[in-house]
Write an enzyme that holds these catalytic residues in place. Structure first.
Site, PDB file in Angstrom:
ATOM      1  N   ASP A   1      10.510   3.939   1.362  1.00  0.00           N
ATOM      2  CA  ASP A   1       9.438   4.545   0.563  1.00  0.00           C
ATOM      3  C   ASP A   1       9.503   6.059   0.748  1.00  0.00           C
ATOM      4  O   ASP A   1       9.370   6.568   1.864  1.00  0.00           O
ATOM      5  CB  ASP A   1       8.082   4.001   1.045  1.00  0.00           C
ATOM      6  CG  ASP A   1       6.903   4.469   0.180  1.00  0.00           C
ATOM      7  OD1 ASP A   1       7.121   5.237  -0.771  1.00  0.00           O
ATOM      8  OD2 ASP A   1       5.766   4.036   0.474  1.00  0.00           O
TER       9      ASP A   1
ATOM     10  N   GLY B   1      -0.450  -1.136   1.149  1.00  0.00           N
ATOM     11  CA  GLY B   1      -1.481  -0.901   2.159  1.00  0.00           C
ATOM     12  C   GLY B   1      -1.774   0.586   2.271  1.00  0.00           C
ATOM     13  O   GLY B   1      -0.964   1.425   1.863  1.00  0.00           O
TER      14      GLY B   1
ATOM     15  N   ASP C   1       4.618   3.141  -6.948  1.00  0.00           N
ATOM     16  CA  ASP C   1       3.351   3.046  -6.222  1.00  0.00           C
ATOM     17  C   ASP C   1       2.418   4.104  -6.824  1.00  0.00           C
ATOM     18  O   ASP C   1       1.634   3.809  -7.751  1.00  0.00           O
ATOM     19  CB  ASP C   1       3.624   3.278  -4.720  1.00  0.00           C
ATOM     20  CG  ASP C   1       2.378   3.369  -3.840  1.00  0.00           C
ATOM     21  OD1 ASP C   1       1.259   3.376  -4.368  1.00  0.00           O
ATOM     22  OD2 ASP C   1       2.516   3.446  -2.594  1.00  0.00           O
TER      23      ASP C   1
ATOM     24  N   GLU D   1      10.990   2.916  -3.058  1.00  0.00           N
ATOM     25  CA  GLU D   1       9.626   3.105  -3.551  1.00  0.00           C
ATOM     26  C   GLU D   1       9.354   4.582  -3.849  1.00  0.00           C
ATOM     27  O   GLU D   1       9.637   5.447  -3.013  1.00  0.00           O
ATOM     28  CB  GLU D   1       8.662   2.570  -2.481  1.00  0.00           C
ATOM     29  CG  GLU D   1       7.233   2.427  -2.919  1.00  0.00           C
ATOM     30  CD  GLU D   1       6.373   1.796  -1.812  1.00  0.00           C
ATOM     31  OE1 GLU D   1       6.928   1.086  -0.933  1.00  0.00           O
ATOM     32  OE2 GLU D   1       5.152   2.018  -1.832  1.00  0.00           O
TER      33      GLU D   1
ATOM     34  N   SER E   1       5.328  -1.577   7.123  1.00  0.00           N
ATOM     35  CA  SER E   1       5.727  -0.240   6.731  1.00  0.00           C
ATOM     36  C   SER E   1       5.777   0.579   8.015  1.00  0.00           C
ATOM     37  O   SER E   1       4.799   0.637   8.752  1.00  0.00           O
ATOM     38  CB  SER E   1       4.672   0.330   5.779  1.00  0.00           C
ATOM     39  OG  SER E   1       4.946   1.681   5.493  1.00  0.00           O
TER      40      SER E   1
ATOM     41  N   LYS F   1      -1.955  -1.451  -5.291  1.00  0.00           N
ATOM     42  CA  LYS F   1      -2.974  -1.121  -4.289  1.00  0.00           C
ATOM     43  C   LYS F   1      -4.293  -1.176  -5.031  1.00  0.00           C
ATOM     44  O   LYS F   1      -4.474  -0.453  -6.027  1.00  0.00           O
ATOM     45  CB  LYS F   1      -2.755   0.285  -3.720  1.00  0.00           C
ATOM     46  CG  LYS F   1      -1.535   0.371  -2.802  1.00  0.00           C
ATOM     47  CD  LYS F   1      -1.326   1.772  -2.279  1.00  0.00           C
ATOM     48  CE  LYS F   1      -0.138   1.795  -1.320  1.00  0.00           C
ATOM     49  NZ  LYS F   1       0.324   3.168  -1.049  1.00  0.00           N
TER      50      LYS F   1
ATOM     51  N   LYS G   1       9.780   4.722   5.981  1.00  0.00           N
ATOM     52  CA  LYS G   1       9.487   5.923   5.216  1.00  0.00           C
ATOM     53  C   LYS G   1      10.701   6.827   5.282  1.00  0.00           C
ATOM     54  O   LYS G   1      11.342   6.949   6.346  1.00  0.00           O
ATOM     55  CB  LYS G   1       8.265   6.627   5.816  1.00  0.00           C
ATOM     56  CG  LYS G   1       6.986   5.822   5.694  1.00  0.00           C
ATOM     57  CD  LYS G   1       6.508   5.762   4.250  1.00  0.00           C
ATOM     58  CE  LYS G   1       5.149   5.095   4.150  1.00  0.00           C
ATOM     59  NZ  LYS G   1       4.657   5.071   2.755  1.00  0.00           N
TER      60      LYS G   1
ATOM     61  N   LYS H   1       9.968  -2.016   5.838  1.00  0.00           N
ATOM     62  CA  LYS H   1      10.042  -0.821   4.972  1.00  0.00           C
ATOM     63  C   LYS H   1       9.956   0.400   5.864  1.00  0.00           C
ATOM     64  O   LYS H   1       9.123   0.449   6.767  1.00  0.00           O
ATOM     65  CB  LYS H   1       8.889  -0.877   3.974  1.00  0.00           C
ATOM     66  CG  LYS H   1       8.384   0.457   3.437  1.00  0.00           C
ATOM     67  CD  LYS H   1       7.323   0.243   2.364  1.00  0.00           C
ATOM     68  CE  LYS H   1       6.258   1.318   2.392  1.00  0.00           C
ATOM     69  NZ  LYS H   1       5.180   1.053   1.414  1.00  0.00           N
TER      70      LYS H   1
HETATM   71  O1  OSB Z   1       2.909   4.802   0.256  1.00  0.00           O
HETATM   72  O2  OSB Z   1       2.622   2.807   0.820  1.00  0.00           O
HETATM   73  C1  OSB Z   1       2.376   4.000   0.992  1.00  0.00           C
HETATM   74  C2  OSB Z   1       0.144   4.468   4.064  1.00  0.00           C
HETATM   75  C3  OSB Z   1      -0.631   5.534   3.652  1.00  0.00           C
HETATM   76  C4  OSB Z   1      -0.387   6.100   2.430  1.00  0.00           C
HETATM   77  C5  OSB Z   1       0.612   5.598   1.610  1.00  0.00           C
HETATM   78  C6  OSB Z   1       1.370   4.511   2.001  1.00  0.00           C
HETATM   79  C7  OSB Z   1       1.157   3.967   3.271  1.00  0.00           C
HETATM   80  C8  OSB Z   1       1.932   2.888   3.847  1.00  0.00           C
HETATM   81  C9  OSB Z   1       1.240   2.074   4.904  1.00  0.00           C
HETATM   82  O3  OSB Z   1       3.088   2.683   3.591  1.00  0.00           O
HETATM   83  C10 OSB Z   1       1.095   0.660   4.606  1.00  0.00           C
HETATM   84  C11 OSB Z   1       0.147  -0.027   5.574  1.00  0.00           C
HETATM   85  O4  OSB Z   1      -1.074   0.082   5.394  1.00  0.00           O
HETATM   86  O5  OSB Z   1       0.641  -0.693   6.469  1.00  0.00           O
HETATM   87 MG    MG Z   2       4.162   3.704  -1.101  1.00  0.00          MG
END
Ligand code: OSB
Ligand code: MG
Length: 374
Positions: free
Chosen positions: A188, A290, A238, A213, A135, A262, A163, A161
């Site tokens: 995401d 994550g 999520d 996402e 991510s 998660k 953001k 992925k």
């Molecule tokens: O939405 O998946 C998410 C990190 C913090 C809060 C929300 C998210 C995320 C990530 C990071 O996308 C994923 C990672 O730990 O590598």
């Molecule tokens: Mg997410």
């Protein structure tokens, strides 16, 4: 097993590089660890709550206080058949899933160690390696993002992925697809869009995304079902999924075609397995999300990802992407094929670097059952 003591610690861990989502940027993690003492055997887990109430209403301070005042007292001094049953003892407390998960998962680790069994086997996992994706947060420039993607594609990750948010989406996705037409790509939004953005979201379809996402509100299922009917690209939920009933509702309504699990968000391994099973029955693939975990939370994510319906690469990536030095040994590593080998050691499967943990600890509190202290 009897829950004799629970120790909470807060660690201050600087991230190698900031991580930015549509709800903000983090540069340091405040890592909340739980260390359980069960019949003289210890168990470790991590509370994945963030530095502020932005991903969800929970954050590290609410977790700390709720564990101390309500959740730990519900567990301390009790005798459990299995960690599986810890959730029932904490059920009087509404919400606070990340706090509950940290406690429950520390008992799962202790139980696995008591059985001298790897945690993933106790969870009924079936894989010896798991598929890893990355991510990548919002960057200061598009060039910086493309550079980061280049690094991760070269490292072999099976899914990238990125953001997105209004103003950091179509243009960015277009540049990525021009340079890498073939990679498995998803995005995401962390709830950055609204149903009125439908025409804008339709323009995402041209980029052949594996999924979008959480495009809409964090607490919504219904409007996602309307949106999914309008889009060919699968929606992955999520934030909206807190338990197996939410998963049932989302799938019944057609609100998504993929679910991100998660373990913190759903309140522990017992509920994570329940969500996994609901999806498996309906032929809906899941993947492990994550929360910028330290090695302890990361090792728990690896264990969970060995369950059979984790069919898509998760956001479970190498320790070195986030930390100068992780608190477990060996660190989590990803091979050139984008997989993580699962440990066969007992419990969460890695050595805990207690000296380093001590050095990073900024506060610590041990809770014992009243009977044990008296
Ligand atoms: O939405 O998946 C998410 C990190 C913090 C809060 C929300 C998210 C995320 C990530 C990071 O996308 C994923 C990672 O730990 O590598
Ligand atoms: Mg997410």
């Amino acid at each position: 097993m009897r829950v004799d003591a629970l120790t909470m610690r807060e660690l201050q861990m600087p991230l190698k590089h900031f991580f930015e989502t549509s709800f903000g940027r983090v540069t340091h993690r405040r890592v909340l660890l739980i260390n359980a003492d069960c019949d003289g055997v210890e168990g470790w887990a991590e509370c994945v709550a963030g530095e502020g109430p932005f991903f969800s209403s929970e954050w590290i301070e609410t977790a700390w206080v709720t564990i101390r005042e309500f959740l730990a007292p519900a567990l301390l001094g009790t005798k459990l058949e299995s960690a599986r049953d810890a959730g029932k003892l904490m059920a009087r407390v509404r919400g606070h899933n990340m706090a509950k998960a940290a406690l429950e998962n520390s008992l799962w680790d202790a139980e696995a160690r008591q059985n001298q069994q790897p945690l993933w086997m106790l969870l009924s996992g079936t894989r010896s390696e798991i598929a890893s994706g990355v991510s990548i947060g919002i960057q200061d420039s598009q060039e910086q993002l493309l550079e980061k993607i280049e690094t991760e594609v070269r490292a072999g990750y099976q899914r990238i992925k990125v953001k997105v948010k209004p103003g950091w989406d179509l243009d960015v996705l277009k540049k990525i697809r021009e340079r890498w037409p073939q990679i498995t790509l998803s995005c995401d939004a962390n709830s950055a869009y609204r149903p009125s953005d439908l025409e804008h979201l339709r323009r995402f379809e041209q980029f052949n995304l594996l999924m979008i996402e959480q495009p809409l509100w964090d607490d919504d299922i219904f409007y996602h079902s309307k949106l999914q009917r309008e889009l060919k690209t699968p929606i992955c939920l999520d934030e909206s999924i807190h338990n197996s009933r939410d998963a049932e509702a989302a799938l019944e309504l057609g609100a998504c075609r993929i679910i991100n699990i998660k373990v913190g968000r759903v309140g522990g391994f017992t509920e994570a397995i329940a969500v996994h099973n609901v999806c498996q029955k309906r032929g809906i693939p899941v993947w492990c999300g994550g929360m910028l975990e330290s090695g302890i939370g990361r090792a728990h994510n690896v264990a969970l990802s060995t369950l059979p319906n984790f069919k898509l690469p998760g956001d479970v990536s190498a320790s070195k992407r986030y930390w100068a030095e992780d608190i477990i040994e060996p660190e989590i590593e990803v091979g050139s094929k984008g997989t993580i080998a699962v440990s066969n050691e007992a419990g969460l499967g890695y050595e805990i670097k207690t000296d380093l943990i001590d050095k990073l600890t900024v506060r610590k509190e041990t809770l014992r059952s009243r009977a044990a202290t008296a």
